[in-house]
Design a protein around this motif. Structure first.
Motif, PDB file in Angstrom:
ATOM      1  N   ASP A 203      -4.867 -11.150 -13.841  1.00  0.00           N
ATOM      2  CA  ASP A 203      -6.213 -10.702 -13.460  1.00  0.00           C
ATOM      3  C   ASP A 203      -6.564 -11.152 -12.045  1.00  0.00           C
ATOM      4  OD1 ASP A 203      -6.586  -9.439 -15.860  1.00  0.00           O
ATOM      5  OD2 ASP A 203      -7.916 -10.957 -16.719  1.00  0.00           O
ATOM      6  N   ALA A 204      -6.125 -12.339 -11.668  1.00  0.00           N
ATOM      7  CA  ALA A 204      -6.401 -12.835 -10.316  1.00  0.00           C
ATOM      8  C   ALA A 204      -5.635 -12.029  -9.277  1.00  0.00           C
ATOM      9  CB  ALA A 204      -6.041 -14.315 -10.213  1.00  0.00           C
ATOM     10  N   LEU A 205      -4.388 -11.719  -9.564  1.00  0.00           N
ATOM     11  CA  LEU A 205      -3.593 -10.940  -8.618  1.00  0.00           C
ATOM     12  C   LEU A 205      -4.154  -9.534  -8.450  1.00  0.00           C
ATOM     13  CD1 LEU A 205      -0.035 -12.080  -9.711  1.00  0.00           C
ATOM     14  CD2 LEU A 205      -1.172 -12.625  -7.557  1.00  0.00           C
ATOM     15  N   HIS A 206      -4.602  -8.927  -9.546  1.00  0.00           N
ATOM     16  CA  HIS A 206      -5.186  -7.587  -9.452  1.00  0.00           C
ATOM     17  C   HIS A 206      -6.487  -7.611  -8.660  1.00  0.00           C
ATOM     18  CE1 HIS A 206      -2.896  -6.463 -13.378  1.00  0.00           C
ATOM     19  NE2 HIS A 206      -2.161  -6.270 -12.309  1.00  0.00           N
ATOM     20  N   LEU A 207      -7.307  -8.639  -8.891  1.00  0.00           N
ATOM     21  CA  LEU A 207      -8.569  -8.731  -8.158  1.00  0.00           C
ATOM     22  C   LEU A 207      -8.301  -8.974  -6.667  1.00  0.00           C
ATOM     23  CD1 LEU A 207     -11.644  -8.766  -8.235  1.00  0.00           C
ATOM     24  CD2 LEU A 207     -11.541 -11.232  -8.662  1.00  0.00           C
ATOM     25  N   PHE A 208      -7.306  -9.780  -6.367  1.00  0.00           N
ATOM     26  CA  PHE A 208      -6.955 -10.011  -4.966  1.00  0.00           C
ATOM     27  C   PHE A 208      -6.636  -8.688  -4.274  1.00  0.00           C
ATOM     28  CE2 PHE A 208      -3.852 -10.503  -1.605  1.00  0.00           C
ATOM     29  CZ  PHE A 208      -4.437 -11.482  -0.812  1.00  0.00           C
ATOM     30  N   GLU A 209      -5.827  -7.860  -4.924  1.00  0.00           N
ATOM     31  CA  GLU A 209      -5.429  -6.591  -4.314  1.00  0.00           C
ATOM     32  C   GLU A 209      -6.621  -5.659  -4.128  1.00  0.00           C
ATOM     33  OE1 GLU A 209      -2.192  -5.004  -6.566  1.00  0.00           O
ATOM     34  OE2 GLU A 209      -0.895  -6.747  -6.194  1.00  0.00           O
ATOM     35  N   GLU A 210      -7.613  -5.774  -4.994  1.00  0.00           N
ATOM     36  CA  GLU A 210      -8.820  -4.955  -4.850  1.00  0.00           C
ATOM     37  C   GLU A 210      -9.667  -5.405  -3.661  1.00  0.00           C
ATOM     38  OE1 GLU A 210     -11.172  -4.890  -8.368  1.00  0.00           O
ATOM     39  OE2 GLU A 210      -9.504  -4.249  -9.668  1.00  0.00           O
ATOM     40  N   LEU A 211      -9.717  -6.712  -3.420  1.00  0.00           N
ATOM     41  CA  LEU A 211     -10.651  -7.263  -2.445  1.00  0.00           C
ATOM     42  C   LEU A 211     -10.065  -7.471  -1.055  1.00  0.00           C
ATOM     43  CD1 LEU A 211     -12.394 -10.001  -4.654  1.00  0.00           C
ATOM     44  CD2 LEU A 211     -13.203  -7.687  -4.163  1.00  0.00           C
ATOM     45  N   GLN A 212      -8.753  -7.707  -0.964  1.00  0.00           N
ATOM     46  CA  GLN A 212      -8.174  -8.115   0.319  1.00  0.00           C
ATOM     47  C   GLN A 212      -8.133  -6.959   1.312  1.00  0.00           C
ATOM     48  OE1 GLN A 212      -7.701 -10.990   1.296  1.00  0.00           O
ATOM     49  NE2 GLN A 212      -6.324 -10.922   3.049  1.00  0.00           N
ATOM     50  N   PRO A 213      -8.695  -7.138   2.499  1.00  0.00           N
ATOM     51  CA  PRO A 213      -8.629  -6.081   3.511  1.00  0.00           C
ATOM     52  C   PRO A 213      -7.207  -5.901   4.037  1.00  0.00           C
ATOM     53  CG  PRO A 213      -9.608  -8.070   4.423  1.00  0.00           C
ATOM     54  CD  PRO A 213      -9.458  -8.311   2.957  1.00  0.00           C
ATOM     55  N   ASP A 214      -6.925  -4.713   4.526  1.00  0.00           N
ATOM     56  CA  ASP A 214      -5.621  -4.393   5.080  1.00  0.00           C
ATOM     57  C   ASP A 214      -5.547  -4.899   6.523  1.00  0.00           C
ATOM     58  OD1 ASP A 214      -3.322  -3.223   6.118  1.00  0.00           O
ATOM     59  OD2 ASP A 214      -3.611  -1.342   5.048  1.00  0.00           O
ATOM     60  N   PRO A 215      -4.546  -5.710   6.863  1.00  0.00           N
ATOM     61  CA  PRO A 215      -4.429  -6.179   8.249  1.00  0.00           C
ATOM     62  C   PRO A 215      -4.398  -5.047   9.275  1.00  0.00           C
ATOM     63  CG  PRO A 215      -2.973  -7.443   6.837  1.00  0.00           C
ATOM     64  CD  PRO A 215      -3.527  -6.330   5.997  1.00  0.00           C
ATOM     65  N   ALA A 216      -3.860  -3.883   8.888  1.00  0.00           N
ATOM     66  CA  ALA A 216      -3.822  -2.755   9.818  1.00  0.00           C
ATOM     67  C   ALA A 216      -5.233  -2.301  10.175  1.00  0.00           C
ATOM     68  CB  ALA A 216      -3.030  -1.599   9.212  1.00  0.00           C
ATOM     69  N   ARG A 217      -6.153  -2.394   9.229  1.00  0.00           N
ATOM     70  CA  ARG A 217      -7.538  -2.007   9.516  1.00  0.00           C
ATOM     71  C   ARG A 217      -8.220  -3.047  10.398  1.00  0.00           C
ATOM     72  NH1 ARG A 217     -10.804   0.924   4.822  1.00  0.00           N
ATOM     73  NH2 ARG A 217     -11.911   1.476   6.733  1.00  0.00           N
ATOM     74  N   ILE A 218      -7.848  -4.302  10.245  1.00  0.00           N
ATOM     75  CA  ILE A 218      -8.373  -5.333  11.133  1.00  0.00           C
ATOM     76  C   ILE A 218      -7.863  -5.088  12.560  1.00  0.00           C
ATOM     77  CG2 ILE A 218      -8.487  -7.800  11.588  1.00  0.00           C
ATOM     78  CD1 ILE A 218     -10.006  -6.807   9.053  1.00  0.00           C
TER      79      ILE A 218
END
Length: 248
Positions: free
Chosen positions: A156-171
């Motif tokens: 559940d933590a890994l799935h939530l991380f993938e939902e929330l983490q911004p893409d470095p390419a967008r940064i």
């Protein structure tokens, strides 16, 4: 009232550095990655935005002579070593970018934002604002995790991380829109933990992500980690994106 992430770091402040006492090699490696990109020199005006306890401000101050440590958590700033030549400012990246806080200088030669950009809601505005604080030739470095990680966390933590983490390419795109020349690279470091030490870190919610789970959910997650990783040590690669922007 503090936000959830700020409250998380207020609770964690006094024992935050304990999470990394086992691995001075990682601190040295990350410090090297940072200084090789930002290249601070004696007398440079340097800011560490989201500096926490100053783990990486130390390497910057050694080379620049002084660093401005900025963090929304006053308790985290209290843990910055007294011997570190620095100025502490309790403020968020949003406050700094929007000009809502008085800074000791008008422009910076180097700005570090390490693992803090994911806490920012309007990232475009913050990247533009921070980019606008750079002097000619100034550099800004955003250090962040990629969109997927190898950490031995529960599902559940890994799935939530993938939902929330911004893409470095967008940064990277955000810094380019701030009219900076941008270079995106990735590096990784092998980590090895005694399993019980790592489980205690998870229990202590060493990642702000884990503050999204209540005690019961976290307890079930720790049991899941134990089943998936029965050995005495946990070994994995910690991979980071380094987004470097430079003002002409």
């Amino acid at each position: 009232m503090p936000g959830k992430s700020e409250a998380h770091y207020e609770r964690l402040a006094e024992r935050y550095d304990e999470n990394w006492e086992h691995s001075p090699e990682f601190i040295a490696w990350m410090t090297r990655q940072i200084v090789e990109r930002l290249r601070p020199e004696q007398g440079d005006r340097v800011a560490d935005v989201g500096c926490g306890t100053g783990l990486f401000a130390r390497g910057l101050a050694e080379r620049a002579g002084r660093v401005v440590c900025i963090d929304p958590s006053a308790k985290m700033l209290e843990q910055v070593p007294a011997g570190l030549p620095h100025t502490s400012i309790t403020a968020s990246a949003e406050d700094v970018a929007a000009g809502r806080v008085q800074l000791p200088v008008d422009r910076f030669d180097a700005i570090l934002v390490k693992e803090a950009i994911h806490h920012v809601r309007d990232r475009g505005a913050v990247l533009r604002g921070l980019g606008g604080l750079l002097a000619p030739g100034g550099r800004i470095l955003i250090v962040m995790l990629p969109t997927t990680i190898e950490y031995p966390l529960f599902s559940d933590a890994l799935h939530l991380f993938e939902e929330l983490q911004p893409d470095p390419a967008r940064i990277s795109d955000g810094l380019e829109r701030a009219r900076l020349t941008v270079h995106l690279t990735y590096e990784s470091f092998p980590l090895s933990f005694a399993r019980e030490h790592y489980l205690q870190m998870v229990h202590n919610r060493y990642m702000s992500l884990l503050s999204e789970f209540d005690d019961a959910e976290l307890g079930r997650g720790i049991e899941e980690i134990k089943k998936q990783h029965p050995g005495e040590r946990l070994e994995f690669h910690d991979r980071f994106a380094f987004v470097l922007g430079r003002r002409a």
